[in-house]
Design a protein around this motif. Structure first.
Motif, PDB file in Angstrom:
ATOM      1  N   ALA A   1      49.443 134.063  25.257  1.00  0.00           N
ATOM      2  CA  ALA A   1      49.011 132.670  25.134  1.00  0.00           C
ATOM      3  C   ALA A   1      50.222 131.757  24.947  1.00  0.00           C
ATOM      4  CB  ALA A   1      48.051 132.516  23.957  1.00  0.00           C
ATOM      5  N   LYS A   2      49.987 130.472  25.110  1.00  0.00           N
ATOM      6  CA  LYS A   2      51.035 129.474  24.929  1.00  0.00           C
ATOM      7  C   LYS A   2      50.741 128.626  23.699  1.00  0.00           C
ATOM      8  CE  LYS A   2      52.010 129.017  29.890  1.00  0.00           C
ATOM      9  NZ  LYS A   2      52.067 128.069  31.036  1.00  0.00           N
ATOM     10  N   SER A   3      51.794 128.067  23.127  1.00  0.00           N
ATOM     11  CA  SER A   3      51.635 127.132  22.015  1.00  0.00           C
ATOM     12  C   SER A   3      51.314 125.748  22.557  1.00  0.00           C
ATOM     13  CB  SER A   3      52.922 127.066  21.187  1.00  0.00           C
ATOM     14  OG  SER A   3      52.872 125.985  20.259  1.00  0.00           O
ATOM     15  N   ASN A   4      50.329 125.099  21.969  1.00  0.00           N
ATOM     16  CA  ASN A   4      50.068 123.710  22.350  1.00  0.00           C
ATOM     17  C   ASN A   4      50.758 122.732  21.407  1.00  0.00           C
ATOM     18  OD1 ASN A   4      48.363 124.377  20.247  1.00  0.00           O
ATOM     19  ND2 ASN A   4      46.475 123.974  21.368  1.00  0.00           N
ATOM     20  N   PHE A   5      51.484 123.246  20.409  1.00  0.00           N
ATOM     21  CA  PHE A   5      52.241 122.388  19.508  1.00  0.00           C
ATOM     22  C   PHE A   5      53.676 122.193  20.005  1.00  0.00           C
ATOM     23  CE2 PHE A   5      49.948 122.374  15.184  1.00  0.00           C
ATOM     24  CZ  PHE A   5      48.708 122.448  15.784  1.00  0.00           C
ATOM     25  N   LEU A   6      54.299 123.284  20.447  1.00  0.00           N
ATOM     26  CA  LEU A   6      55.697 123.233  20.864  1.00  0.00           C
ATOM     27  C   LEU A   6      55.876 122.260  22.029  1.00  0.00           C
ATOM     28  CD1 LEU A   6      58.563 124.382  20.530  1.00  0.00           C
ATOM     29  CD2 LEU A   6      57.925 126.164  22.176  1.00  0.00           C
ATOM     30  N   GLY A   7      56.686 121.231  21.795  1.00  0.00           N
ATOM     31  CA  GLY A   7      56.943 120.232  22.828  1.00  0.00           C
ATOM     32  C   GLY A   7      55.936 119.109  22.875  1.00  0.00           C
ATOM     33  N   TYR A   8      54.859 119.182  22.097  1.00  0.00           N
ATOM     34  CA  TYR A   8      53.844 118.130  22.109  1.00  0.00           C
ATOM     35  C   TYR A   8      54.446 116.853  21.530  1.00  0.00           C
ATOM     36  CZ  TYR A   8      49.425 115.714  21.215  1.00  0.00           C
ATOM     37  OH  TYR A   8      48.398 114.789  21.195  1.00  0.00           O
ATOM     38  N   GLY A   9      54.623 115.851  22.361  1.00  0.00           N
ATOM     39  CA  GLY A   9      55.248 114.614  21.909  1.00  0.00           C
ATOM     40  C   GLY A   9      56.649 114.819  21.368  1.00  0.00           C
ATOM     41  N   GLY A  10      57.274 115.934  21.769  1.00  0.00           N
ATOM     42  CA  GLY A  10      58.612 116.254  21.292  1.00  0.00           C
ATOM     43  C   GLY A  10      58.640 117.104  20.045  1.00  0.00           C
ATOM     44  N   PHE A  11      57.479 117.588  19.583  1.00  0.00           N
ATOM     45  CA  PHE A  11      57.461 118.422  18.374  1.00  0.00           C
ATOM     46  C   PHE A  11      58.262 119.699  18.626  1.00  0.00           C
ATOM     47  CE2 PHE A  11      55.630 121.373  15.229  1.00  0.00           C
ATOM     48  CZ  PHE A  11      55.757 120.593  14.089  1.00  0.00           C
ATOM     49  N   PRO A  12      59.179 120.069  17.701  1.00  0.00           N
ATOM     50  CA  PRO A  12      60.147 121.123  17.986  1.00  0.00           C
ATOM     51  C   PRO A  12      59.770 122.538  17.569  1.00  0.00           C
ATOM     52  CG  PRO A  12      60.780 120.001  15.978  1.00  0.00           C
ATOM     53  CD  PRO A  12      59.516 119.336  16.455  1.00  0.00           C
ATOM     54  N   ALA A  13      58.517 122.789  17.189  1.00  0.00           N
ATOM     55  CA  ALA A  13      58.169 124.100  16.653  1.00  0.00           C
ATOM     56  C   ALA A  13      56.806 124.551  17.160  1.00  0.00           C
ATOM     57  CB  ALA A  13      58.196 124.070  15.128  1.00  0.00           C
ATOM     58  N   THR A  14      56.471 125.799  16.840  1.00  0.00           N
ATOM     59  CA  THR A  14      55.225 126.413  17.292  1.00  0.00           C
ATOM     60  C   THR A  14      54.048 126.055  16.402  1.00  0.00           C
ATOM     61  OG1 THR A  14      56.485 128.269  18.187  1.00  0.00           O
ATOM     62  CG2 THR A  14      54.148 128.638  17.837  1.00  0.00           C
ATOM     63  N   ILE A  15      54.307 125.835  15.114  1.00  0.00           N
ATOM     64  CA  ILE A  15      53.259 125.498  14.159  1.00  0.00           C
ATOM     65  C   ILE A  15      53.726 124.338  13.288  1.00  0.00           C
ATOM     66  CG2 ILE A  15      52.330 127.840  14.095  1.00  0.00           C
ATOM     67  CD1 ILE A  15      53.765 128.263  11.421  1.00  0.00           C
ATOM     68  N   CYS A  16      52.789 123.743  12.561  1.00  0.00           N
ATOM     69  CA  CYS A  16      53.119 122.765  11.526  1.00  0.00           C
ATOM     70  C   CYS A  16      53.008 123.458  10.165  1.00  0.00           C
ATOM     71  CB  CYS A  16      52.167 121.575  11.556  1.00  0.00           C
ATOM     72  SG  CYS A  16      52.278 120.556  13.039  1.00  0.00           S
ATOM     73  N   THR A  17      54.009 123.271   9.333  1.00  0.00           N
ATOM     74  CA  THR A  17      54.021 123.867   7.993  1.00  0.00           C
ATOM     75  C   THR A  17      54.177 122.742   6.976  1.00  0.00           C
ATOM     76  OG1 THR A  17      56.400 124.266   8.284  1.00  0.00           O
ATOM     77  CG2 THR A  17      54.912 126.102   8.731  1.00  0.00           C
TER      78      THR A  17
END
Length: 279
Positions: free
Chosen positions: A53-69
């Motif tokens: 699967a792919k991450s929908n967070f990584l690169g979203y609007g420039g977000f630099p990671a796979t998850i939010c912590t």
């Protein structure tokens, strides 16, 4: 326009949701004293790879990671890094998503790091999670979007806060539609705002990410200089819970819960929709 899904499309979203559930299980186990938030991000990345699967967070609007912590006073959108080391007594929201064949899943949970947490933190997380399930239980054919908002707010307002005062229902962020994109119409408030009206009717094929965010103090937030990290303006700690849910003619299916939401919905007298991937 609100996107309505076919049963086949919901089945694909269930696949993505189960990947998200696997990420939750792995990161919950890894959220221990001494771990960095970057460590948790690496765990999530490996789970995605294992499931293709792919991450929908990584690169979203420039977000630099796979998850939010998002630890302690951070409400949402915390960026994993090597500097943030989890300590005994911390709480942390782990928000993540997955994409399978173009269909998205998105969910979050609040983890307790170590032991010895203050009772008010344990209650904060419980209230936030249970308000999410109250909202999910209100996701019925024929209801309106506002009925979900009302169920979430009503549950929170009825809970006595240890030490007095009121819980802060975060004002600037809420749930959303989900499908071929992570964030879609409609926007879902976690409280009732009369000027918004009742919102659309809930119909089979509607999919929503339901995600209350609650603090021990203020409902107000601010964004830090990294343009992502959202914190409470008074520094009080917060909790965040989220599930992606599909409404079907047979009831709700919690796409990101391992059991499809069956056990929790039964507490509300609701039968979860059959799992399209079961059997």
């Amino acid at each position: 326009m609100v996107q309505i899904k076919t049963p086949e499309q919901i089945a694909k979203m269930r696949e993505a949701g189960l990947v998200v559930a696997a990420i939750h299980a792995a990161t919950r186990e890894a959220a221990v004293p001494g771990a960095t938030t970057r460590d948790l991000d690496e765990v999530a990345r490996k789970v995605l790879e294992e499931h293709g699967a792919k991450s929908n967070f990584l690169g979203y609007g420039g977000f630099p990671a796979t998850i939010c912590t998002s630890a302690n006073e951070v409400v949402v959108h915390g960026i994993p890094d090597e500097k943030t080391v989890l300590k005994d007594g911390d709480i942390i929201s782990i928000d993540c998503g997955a994409v399978v064949d173009g269909w998205h899943g998105d969910a979050a949970f609040t983890a307790f790091v170590g032991s010895g947490h203050a009772p008010e933190l344990i209650e904060l997380s419980r209230v936030t999670e249970e308000s999410m399930w109250a909202g999910i239980a209100a996701m019925k054919v024929g209801n309106r979007l506002v009925d979900i908002s009302r169920a979430i707010e009503t549950y929170i307002r009825r809970q006595p806060k240890p030490g007095g005062g009121k819980y802060g229902i975060v004002e600037d962020y809420g749930g959303h539609g989900i499908g071929t994109e992570m964030h879609m119409d409609p926007h879902l408030l976690n409280y009732v705002e009369r000027k918004r009206g009742k919102g659309p009717k809930l119909v089979p094929g509607l999919c929503l990410a339901i995600e209350p965010m609650v603090s021990l103090g203020t409902p107000r937030t601010e964004v830090l200089e990294d343009d992502w990290t959202v914190v409470t303006t008074d520094g009080t700690w917060s909790s965040h819970w989220e599930h992606s849910v599909a409404l079907t003619a047979e009831g709700p299916l919690v796409l990101t819960a391992p059991d499809g939401g069956r056990a929790k919905l039964a507490e509300y007298g609701i039968t979860a929709a059959p799992d399209p991937l079961a059997g």
